[in-house]
Design a protein around this motif. Structure first.
Motif, PDB file in Angstrom:
ATOM      1  N   SER A  15       6.366  11.490  -2.126  1.00 45.74           N
ATOM      2  CA  SER A  15       6.229  10.093  -2.520  1.00 45.74           C
ATOM      3  C   SER A  15       4.809   9.593  -2.304  1.00 45.74           C
ATOM      4  N   ILE A  16       4.151  10.049  -1.239  1.00 48.45           N
ATOM      5  CA  ILE A  16       2.766   9.639  -0.990  1.00 48.45           C
ATOM      6  C   ILE A  16       1.847  10.212  -2.056  1.00 48.45           C
ATOM      7  N   TYR A  39      -1.936   5.419  -8.386  1.00 50.61           N
ATOM      8  CA  TYR A  39      -3.067   4.520  -8.116  1.00 50.61           C
ATOM      9  C   TYR A  39      -4.304   5.007  -8.864  1.00 50.61           C
ATOM     10  N   LYS A  40      -4.552   6.316  -8.788  1.00 51.89           N
ATOM     11  CA  LYS A  40      -5.736   6.875  -9.446  1.00 51.89           C
ATOM     12  C   LYS A  40      -5.669   6.719 -10.955  1.00 51.89           C
ATOM     13  N   ALA A  45       0.838  -1.206   0.000  1.00 55.57           N
ATOM     14  CA  ALA A  45       0.000   0.000   0.000  1.00 55.57           C
ATOM     15  C   ALA A  45       0.871   1.253   0.000  1.00 55.57           C
ATOM     16  N   LEU A  46       1.946   1.222   0.771  1.00 50.92           N
ATOM     17  CA  LEU A  46       2.848   2.373   0.840  1.00 50.92           C
ATOM     18  C   LEU A  46       3.511   2.624  -0.503  1.00 50.92           C
ATOM     19  N   ASN A  47       3.832   1.551  -1.215  1.00 48.13           N
ATOM     20  CA  ASN A  47       4.460   1.679  -2.537  1.00 48.13           C
ATOM     21  C   ASN A  47       3.452   1.925  -3.648  1.00 48.13           C
ATOM     22  N   LEU A  50       9.348   4.456   0.789  1.00 48.85           N
ATOM     23  CA  LEU A  50       9.278   3.954   2.153  1.00 48.85           C
ATOM     24  C   LEU A  50       9.574   5.028   3.190  1.00 48.85           C
ATOM     25  N   SER A  51       9.841   6.249   2.719  1.00 45.61           N
ATOM     26  CA  SER A  51      10.234   7.327   3.628  1.00 45.61           C
ATOM     27  C   SER A  51       9.058   8.126   4.159  1.00 45.61           C
ATOM     28  N   PHE A  52       7.864   7.869   3.622  1.00 47.84           N
ATOM     29  CA  PHE A  52       6.646   8.597   4.015  1.00 47.84           C
ATOM     30  C   PHE A  52       6.725  10.085   3.663  1.00 47.84           C
TER      31      PHE A  52
END
Length: 327
Positions: free
Chosen positions: A174-175, A182-183, A72-74, A168-170
């Protein structure tokens, strides 16, 4: 007695629009969504204090829902990961094997790599929790996958950019990138520029060959069977086609692939009768077909010749066009 019109109106009048079971939804929300969210909350706190470390990701992957949280994070789907694992087992590429630490996995493939069977979702989740080497390979994939030589040449850049330490750094950037990818995932898949058929068009245009695209063959319009008879390429025209091409590139698996194979076989039988001078050619490619070998064998049996979009095969297609059309 109720009529078809009555049934039609019943569905309109009694439609639930979005049916759901509240108990099931509540259980899923608490048991799955909340669990994944809690894992990511704790990981974010660790990263904020100490930075991104491989050991943090390894520890998360050992938990229930841990792999789901990292994916999910990636912004990478479990389906993508399953396909990538299958590719690694089938390709047996040295750089990819090293990245994934494949030779240390507890599960070893034997026999012809072309005959590997795809592992199910539960197998992937279990290996991530219990197999140290498999898990370490996943950690390396999430940290360094974007730089892998083999993946650069074979994994779509749209998805490859999800495999980096930055994810992975939040970080806010990146988010946001994950959300946008995803969209836009479905839109990207449908873009004409990503359509493998463009390679066929480019070769035909290069040789100035006349062709029709996305057209139903005239002599097959009046058949009683309602099967889709739209062909991707008819060369050079409807009156006397020399080559009829059907293309199917499957990047994922779907339940209708068996129906697609049956339809193609029926179309091939009709073409042989109605267009005896034409060659029915298939472009069949993608990891989706690779892992559905039974359907793959069925669909390939329908054609006079079959190509993939591999560079060697595209070269062979060029030669095929030259020889068949006497260019």
């Amino acid at each position: 007695m109720a009529t078809a019109d009555d049934f039609y109106r019943r569905v309109l009048e009694k439609n639930t629009f979005y049916y759901f079971d509240k108990e099931v939804e509540d259980r899923y929300d608490v048991g799955h969504i909340s669990a994944v969210t809690n894992i990511l909350h704790k990981l974010r706190e660790l990263v904020a204090r100490e930075g991104v470390k491989r050991s943090f990701i390894d520890e998360v992957l050992q938990r229930n829902h841990g792999l789901t949280a990292i994916l999910a994070l990636n912004g990478l789907s479990l389906e993508n990961l399953k396909r990538l694992t299958t590719v690694a087992r089938a390709a047996n590429d040295p750089s990819l094997n090293k990245l994934l630490r494949r030779h240390d996995w507890s599960v070893r493939d034997t026999g012809d790599p072309r005959d590997v069977s795809e592992w199910g979702t539960n197998s992937i989740l279990k290996l991530a929790r219990s197999d140290q080497a498999f898990r370490a390979g996943l950690v390396d994939l999430f940290f360094d996958g974007i730089e892998n030589r083999y993946l650069k040449g074979h994994f779509p850049p749209f998805h490859l950019k999800k495999l980096s330490m930055q994810k992975l750094s939040f970080s806010n950037d990146s988010i946001l990138d994950t959300l946008v990818r995803y969209k836009e995932g479905g839109s990207h898949s449908g873009q004409k520029d990503t359509n493998a058929d463009q390679q066929i068009s480019a070769i035909l245009d290069e040789f100035r060959v006349d062709y029709l695209t996305g057209t139903v063959l005239d002599r097959m319009r009046d058949t009683n069977d309602d099967t889709d008879r739209t062909m991707d390429f008819i060369i050079p025209d409807q009156d006397e086609p020399r080559i009829i091409i059907e293309s199917s590139f499957q990047a994922t698996t779907s339940s209708n692939m068996g129906d697609k194979a049956k339809t193609t076989i029926r179309n091939g039988e009709r073409i042989r009768v109605l267009y005896p001078s034409a060659l029915f050619v298939g472009f069949v490619d993608g990891i989706g077909w690779y892992v559905r070998k039974r359907d793959l064998k069925r669909i390939t049996s329908a054609f006079h010749d079959v190509f993939t979009y591999h560079s060697d095969e595209m070269h062979r297609f060029r030669t095929f066009i030259i020889n068949t059309l006497n260019l």
